[in-house]
Design an enzyme around this catalytic site. Structure first.
Site, short mmCIF file in Angstrom:
data_model
loop_
_atom_site.label_atom_id
_atom_site.label_comp_id
_atom_site.label_asym_id
_atom_site.label_seq_id
_atom_site.Cartn_x
_atom_site.Cartn_y
_atom_site.Cartn_z
N ASN A 177 0.48 -1.19 0.14
CA ASN A 177 -0.36 -0.03 -0.10
C ASN A 177 0.93 1.29 -0.23
OD1 ASN A 177 -2.83 1.65 0.72
ND2 ASN A 177 -1.14 1.97 2.87
N TYR B 206 2.99 9.27 -11.42
CA TYR B 206 2.18 8.81 -10.61
C TYR B 206 0.97 8.16 -10.87
CZ TYR B 206 -1.12 8.39 -6.35
OH TYR B 206 -2.05 7.55 -5.61
P1 NAD Z 1 -0.31 8.99 2.43
O1 NAD Z 1 0.55 9.46 2.74
O2 NAD Z 1 -1.56 9.38 3.95
O3 NAD Z 1 0.44 7.46 3.76
C1 NAD Z 1 1.53 7.04 2.94
C2 NAD Z 1 1.90 5.85 3.50
O4 NAD Z 1 2.87 4.99 2.29
C3 NAD Z 1 2.66 5.73 4.57
O5 NAD Z 1 2.15 4.91 6.06
C4 NAD Z 1 4.00 6.23 4.98
O6 NAD Z 1 4.00 5.49 6.06
C5 NAD Z 1 4.67 5.16 3.88
N1 NAD Z 1 5.23 5.28 3.28
C6 NAD Z 1 5.92 7.04 2.81
N2 NAD Z 1 6.63 7.42 1.59
C7 NAD Z 1 6.96 6.05 2.39
C8 NAD Z 1 8.96 5.29 1.94
N3 NAD Z 1 9.72 5.91 1.67
N4 NAD Z 1 8.78 4.14 2.21
C9 NAD Z 1 8.21 3.56 3.45
N5 NAD Z 1 6.92 4.04 3.34
C10 NAD Z 1 6.70 4.88 2.52
O7 NAD Z 1 -1.06 8.29 1.71
P2 NAD Z 1 -2.47 7.53 1.40
O8 NAD Z 1 -3.94 8.66 1.38
O9 NAD Z 1 -3.19 6.64 2.31
O10 NAD Z 1 -2.09 6.26 0.49
C11 NAD Z 1 -2.03 5.13 0.44
C12 NAD Z 1 -1.71 4.29 -0.53
O11 NAD Z 1 -3.52 5.06 -1.81
C13 NAD Z 1 -0.79 5.12 -1.88
O12 NAD Z 1 -0.57 3.53 -3.11
C14 NAD Z 1 -1.70 5.90 -2.56
O13 NAD Z 1 -1.12 6.19 -3.97
C15 NAD Z 1 -2.96 5.24 -2.95
N6 NAD Z 1 -3.95 5.94 -3.14
C16 NAD Z 1 -4.62 7.10 -2.74
C17 NAD Z 1 -6.19 7.68 -3.05
C18 NAD Z 1 -6.29 8.85 -1.77
O14 NAD Z 1 -7.18 9.75 -2.48
N7 NAD Z 1 -5.98 9.27 -1.40
C19 NAD Z 1 -5.91 7.64 -4.10
C20 NAD Z 1 -5.50 7.14 -5.08
C21 NAD Z 1 -4.61 6.32 -4.60
#
Ligand code: NAD
Length: 249
Positions: free
Chosen positions: A91, A157
Site C-alpha cells: 500500500n 504517479y
Molecule cells: P498517506 O500519505 O496518508 O500514507 C502513505 C503511507 O505510505 C504512509 O504509511 C507512509 O509511511 C508510507 N510511505 C510513504 N513514503 C514511504 C517510503 N519512502 N517508504 C515506506 N513507506 C512510505 O497516503 P494514502 O492516501 O493513505 O495512500 C496510500 C496508498 O493509496 C498509496 O499507494 C496511494 O497512491 C494510494 N491512493 C491514495 C488516494 C487518495 O486519494 N488518498 C487515491 C488513490 C490511491
C-alpha cells in the site's frame, strides 16, 4: 470474522488508507505487521492500534521497500513474529504532481522506487514466503483511479499505477497455480494526508464530478482489502476493484 487466524503485512500501514486497512484487518481477526517509512512511525501506529484494540496481535517494522534484500529479510522476520504469512498488502505510495517540464529525474525515481519497485519487491517476498510455507495466500496492491485515464500533471504517479495494474495482470496468472491470488484496489479521492496536501480549489471541483457526491473515506477503501484478503473472494484474482464513487466513470 472474515480474517480470523490470518497473518498480514501492510506496507504504508502507519496512516491514511494503510492504517484503516490495519484497523479493519484487526477487527476481522487478523494478526498484522504494519510497515512504515521510519520505526518511530510504525511504533506509534502500533501503540494507537493497541489503544483501540487491546487484544490485537500487531507489530511495527520498517525497511527500505525499494531494496529487495531488505524486504525479504523484513518480511521473513515479520512472518516469524506472527507465526506465518497469509496476506500482503502493498500500500505504501507517494504522489508528485509537478508538470512535465518541472519534473526532475529525482522526482521520477522517488515515485517509481516506492510505487513500482517496492510493489515488485513486496510481491516477490510474499510469493517466496507463501511458497516455502506450502500454502497459498493473497497479494493486494493499492492502485488508483488515475490508472484508468491518467491525470493532467504529475505523469510519474499515474504511470506507476498503470504499472501496478500490469503487475497484477501478470502475477495473477503466474501465481494462480501456487494458490496465490493477486488483486488491486483502485481508490478514488480518499480523505488522507495525501489529499489534505492538495489545495481546496483543486479538490472541490473534483468532488463535484463524483456521482456518489462525496470523497471516499479510508474505511470505504479498507473494506475492499478485507474482501480480497478473505476467503469470500476465493475465486477472484487479477481484479482491480474501483472504490471511487464512480468518479470519472
Ligand atoms: P498517506 O500519505 O496518508 O500514507 C502513505 C503511507 O505510505 C504512509 O504509511 C507512509 O509511511 C508510507 N510511505 C510513504 N513514503 C514511504 C517510503 N519512502 N517508504 C515506506 N513507506 C512510505 O497516503 P494514502 O492516501 O493513505 O495512500 C496510500 C496508498 O493509496 C498509496 O499507494 C496511494 O497512491 C494510494 N491512493 C491514495 C488516494 C487518495 O486519494 N488518498 C487515491 C488513490 C490511491
Amino acid at each position: 470474522m472474515l480474517l480470523e487466524g490470518k497473518k498480514a503485512i501492510i506496507t504504508g500501514g502507519t496512516r491514511g488508507i494503510g492504517y484503516a486497512i490495519a484497523e479493519r484487518f484487526i477487527e476481522e481477526g487478523a494478526a498484522v505487521t504494519v510497515f512504515g517509512s521510519r520505526q518511530e512511525t510504525a511504533d506509534a501506529a502500533v501503540e494507537k492500534l493497541l489503544a483501540d484494540h487491546p487484544e490485537a496481535k500487531v507489530w511495527g517494522r520498517t525497511c527500505n521497500l525499494a531494496e529487495m534484500d531488505e524486504v525479504v529479510e523484513a518480511f521473513t522476520a515479520a512472518a516469524e513474529d506472527m507465526g506465518g504469512l497469509d496476506t500482503v498488502v502493498n500500500n505504501a505510495g507517494i504522489s508528485q504532481s509537478a508538470p512535465l517540464l518541472d519534473y526532475t529525474a529525482e522526482d521520477w525515481k522517488k515515485v517509481m522506487d516506492l510505487n513500482v519497485t517496492a510493489v515488485f519487491n513486496g510481491s516477490y517476498a510474499a510469493a517466496k514466503l507463501m511458497e516455502e510455507a506450502g500454502h497459498g495466500g493473497t497479494i493486494t496492491t493499492t492502485s488508483s483511479m488515475v490508472a484508468k485515464y491518467g491525470q493532467p500533471a504529475g505523469v510519474g504517479y499515474p504511470t506507476s499505477k498503470f504499472a501496478v495494474n500490469g503487475m497484477v495482470q501478470s502475477l495473477c496468472r503466474e501465481l494462480a497455480p501456487k494458490g496465490i491470488r493477486v488483486n488491486a484496489v483502485a481508490p478514488g479521492i480518499t480523505r488522507t494526508d495525501m489529499v489534505a496536501a492538495l489545495p481546496e480549489k483543486m479538490i472541490a471541483p473534483l468532488i463535484a464530478t463524483i456521482p456518489l457526491g462525496r470523497m471516499g473515506e479510508p474505511e470505504d477503501v479498507a473494506n475492499a482489502f478485507v474482501y480480497l484478503a478473505s476467503d469470500m473472494s476465493s475465486y477472484v484474482t487479477g481484479a482491480v476493484i474501483p472504490v471511487d464513487g464512480a468518479a470519472r466513470a
